[in-house]
Design an enzyme around this catalytic site. Structure first.
Site, PDB file in Angstrom:
ATOM      1  CD  GLN A 170      -0.102   8.508   6.825  1.00 15.01           C
ATOM      2  OE1 GLN A 170      -0.754   9.399   7.357  1.00 15.01           O
ATOM      3  NE2 GLN A 170      -0.610   7.311   6.578  1.00 15.01           N
ATOM      4  N   GLY A 180      -5.593   8.335   4.883  1.00  7.84           N
ATOM      5  CA  GLY A 180      -4.753   9.344   5.508  1.00  7.84           C
ATOM      6  C   GLY A 180      -3.482   9.590   4.719  1.00  7.84           C
ATOM      7  CG  ASP A 240       0.117   0.498   9.881  1.00  6.48           C
ATOM      8  OD1 ASP A 240      -0.419   1.327  10.645  1.00  6.48           O
ATOM      9  OD2 ASP A 240       0.539   0.799   8.745  1.00  6.48           O
ATOM     10  NE  ARG A 286      -5.933   0.565  13.138  1.00  8.31           N
ATOM     11  CZ  ARG A 286      -5.204   0.715  12.047  1.00  8.31           C
ATOM     12  NH1 ARG A 286      -3.883   0.775  12.128  1.00  8.31           N
ATOM     13  NH2 ARG A 286      -5.782   0.810  10.857  1.00  8.31           N
ATOM     14  CE  LYS A 300      -2.995   0.879   3.495  1.00  6.46           C
ATOM     15  NZ  LYS A 300      -3.270   2.263   3.943  1.00  6.46           N
TER      16      LYS A 300
END
Length: 429
Positions: free
Chosen positions: A157, A82, A302, A333, A11
Site C-alpha cells: 500500500q 485501508g 494477511d 491481530r 481484493k
C-alpha cells in the site's frame, strides 16, 4: 476430491483496477470484480471523483474516467478499507482540488504516517490527525517534485501510494523497500504503459507522458481467501481439495508455502501466464509439524491468523516473529489471536512482533471438554480475517464467533461455503 472455485475475486486487483482506471482516458472494463465491502468503497469513491460506472454483467463494470478528477463536495468515505485510503491518497496528491478521506473507527485508528511521509517527500500537501498519524486525511492537490525514498517497511500500500504520486511528478523518482511486497501495482501499471523499472530492487518510476491505456481485466480468485479452504483441508483428516482459478503471483503464496513446510501436500498447476500467473492449487491433508515464521513476512502477513490455526494442529511449538505490522491491521491481530487462544486454554504467548503457539497435535481432549462445558465466545474484533480464521476452527471444535458477518468485507461467500464444507456437500457451486 472436492473441486472448488471459491468465486472470491482478488481484493488487491479489484481495488487497483478501479483506481488505475481514473488515470486512463478511455473506458475500462473490470470483470469478476470482488463485490466485498472494501472494494465497493473504492468503486464509490471513483464515482464521487467523476467516473461513470455502469454494471455490464454480474460482478462486471465499465468505468468511464472523467476528463479531469472532480473535486468532491463531500468526504470520501473509505469505510474499513485501508487500501482505498492509501492508494487514493497517492492518486489525489497531484490532482487539482481539496480532498478529505475518512473511514470507520477502525480505519481512522490505523497508521497513516507511513504514507504521509513518502508523499511529503514529493512536497505533497497532505495532513492527518494527531501529527499526521491518523485519518481523516486532508489533501490539497499540487504539483509534485520527483524524489528518492527508502521505505522502512515492506508494504504494497505504501509502495502503491508512492508510485501513483511518482507517475504525476516532475521527473523520475525511486523507491526502495527492505523486502519485496506485493507487486501487482507495478505489473498492472507497466502493462498499461507506465514506465516503471526494477533496478536491483530499486524501483525507478518515470512520470506519465500520456494517460494510461484503456483495459479489459478479468480478475482471478484471491489466494488470501482461497487459503481459508486450504487450511480447512489441512486440518480435516482424509480431505483433498482442488482450488480453481487462483492468482499465483509469487508475492502472494507465502502462506501456502508455509503450510507446505508444515507437512500439508500442496501442488500448483499454472493455467495461464498473461498479466499474472493464474492456476489451480491441490491440497491434501497430512499430519502437521511446527514452523517458525521469521522471514518474507510480507508474502503471508494477511494469512498469519489463519496459519495460527494450522499451528494449533501441529506437533511442537510454532513461532511468528518480525510481524509487528500485524498490530496495525483491522485489529491488533497478534493480540486477537493470542487472547482467543488463551480463552480456549491453548498455551501461547504474545511478543511485540509476533507470538508462539504450542500445538495440540491431538485436539480431541479439547473437543471433549467443550462438549461437556460451553466454550468461550470467540471474539472477532470486527476483523474479517480473525473471524474467518477461527470459523475454520469450528470444523474441529464447537465454537461460536461473535461477528462472522464481518467476513463480507473481503469474502461474501465464505460463510455459505464453509457450511457446505462442514456438511461434506461442497461441490464448488
Amino acid at each position: 476430491m472436492i473441486e472448488l472455485d471459491i468465486n472470491a475475486s482478488d481484493k488487491s486487483l479489484s481495488h487497483r483496477a478501479v483506481i488505475f482506471s481514473l488515470l486512463a482516458q478511455k473506458p475500462c472494463v473490470v470483470r469478476n470484480f470482488l463485490m466485498g465491502e472494501d472494494c465497493l468503497s473504492s468503486l464509490e469513491i471513483a464515482q464521487n471523483l467523476g467516473a461513470k460506472v455502469e454494471n455490464t454483467a454480474k460482478n462486471s463494470f465499465k468505468i468511464t474516467p472523467p476528463t479531469a478528477i472532480k473535486e468532491p463536495s463531500k468526504i470520501l468515505n473509505c469505510n474499513n478499507s485501508g487500501t482505498s485510503m492509501r492508494l487514493y491518497s497517492g492518486l489525489l496528491s497531484a490532482q487539482k482540488g481539496l480532498f478529505v478521506l475518512s473511514g470507520d473507527n477502525s480505519l481512522n485508528s490505523r497508521p497513516m504516517k507511513r504514507i504521509i511521509e513518502p508523499l511529503k517527500a514529493f512536497e505533497a500537501r497532505i495532513l492527518g490527525r494527531e501529527d499526521n498519524h491518523f485519518a481523516p486525511l486532508v489533501i490539497v492537490g499540487s504539483p509534485l517534485k520527483a524524489c528518492n525514498y527508502e521505505s522502512p517497511i515492506a508494504s504494497a500500500q505504501v509502495k502503491s501510494a508512492f508510485i501513483l504520486s511518482a507517475l504525476q511528478a516532475q521527473g523520475s523518482s525511486t523507491y526502495k523497500e527492505n523486502e519485496l511486497s506485493r507487486n501487482h501495482t507495478e505489473i498492472m501499471l507497466k502493462s498499461l504503459g507506465a514506465d516503471i523499472q526494477d533496478q536491483n530492487g530499486v524501483l525507478m518510476v518515470s512520470p506519465l507522458e500520456k494517460p494510461l491505456e484503456a483495459f479489459d481485466f478479468t480478475i482471478a480468485n484471491d489466494p488470501s481467501s482461497a487459503f481459508f479452504f486450504a487450511l480447512a483441508c489441512a486440518i480435516t483428516p482424509k480431505s483433498r481439495l482442488l482450488l480453481k482459478n487462483v492468482l499465483l503471483n509469487p508475492t502472494r503464496i507465502g502462506a501456502f508455502e508455509a503450510l507446505k513446510k508444515m507437512g500439508a501436500s500442496i501442488e500448483y498447476a499454472i493455467q495461464s501466464k498473461n498479466l499474472e500467473m493464474i492456476g489451480d492449487i491441490y491440497i491434501e491433508h497430512a499430519p502437521l509439524k511446527a514452523i517458525n515464521i521469521e522471514q518474507n513476512i510480507a508474502s503471508l502477513i494477511d494469512e498469519i491468523p489463519a496459519l495460527s490455526i494450522a499451528m494449533l494442529f501441529a506437533k511442537g511449538k510454532s513461532m511468528v516473529r518480525n510481524a509487528k505490522d500485524l498490530r496495525a491491521k483491522e485489529s491488533d491481530r497478534i493480540k486477537a489471536v493470542v487472547s482467543n487462544f488463551k480463552a480456549l486454554g491453548i498455551e501461547c504467548e504474545e511478543f511485540e512482533d509476533g507470538f508462539y503457539v504450542e500445538g495440540l497435535e491431538d485436539i480431541s481432549p479439547l473437543k471433549q471438554r467443550f462438549s461437556q462445558k460451553k466454550p468461550p465466545l470467540i471474539k472477532s474484533f470486527n476483523d474479517h480475517r480473525i473471524a474467518m480464521s477461527f470459523a475454520v476452527l469450528t470444523l474441529a471444535l464447537p465454537l461460536e464467533i461473535d461477528n462472522l458477518e464481518c467476513a463480507n468485507i473481503s469474502f461474501p461467500q465464505f460463510k455459505r461455503l464453509l457450511n457446505l464444507f462442514k456438511k461434506g456437500s461442497l461441490n464448488g457451486n
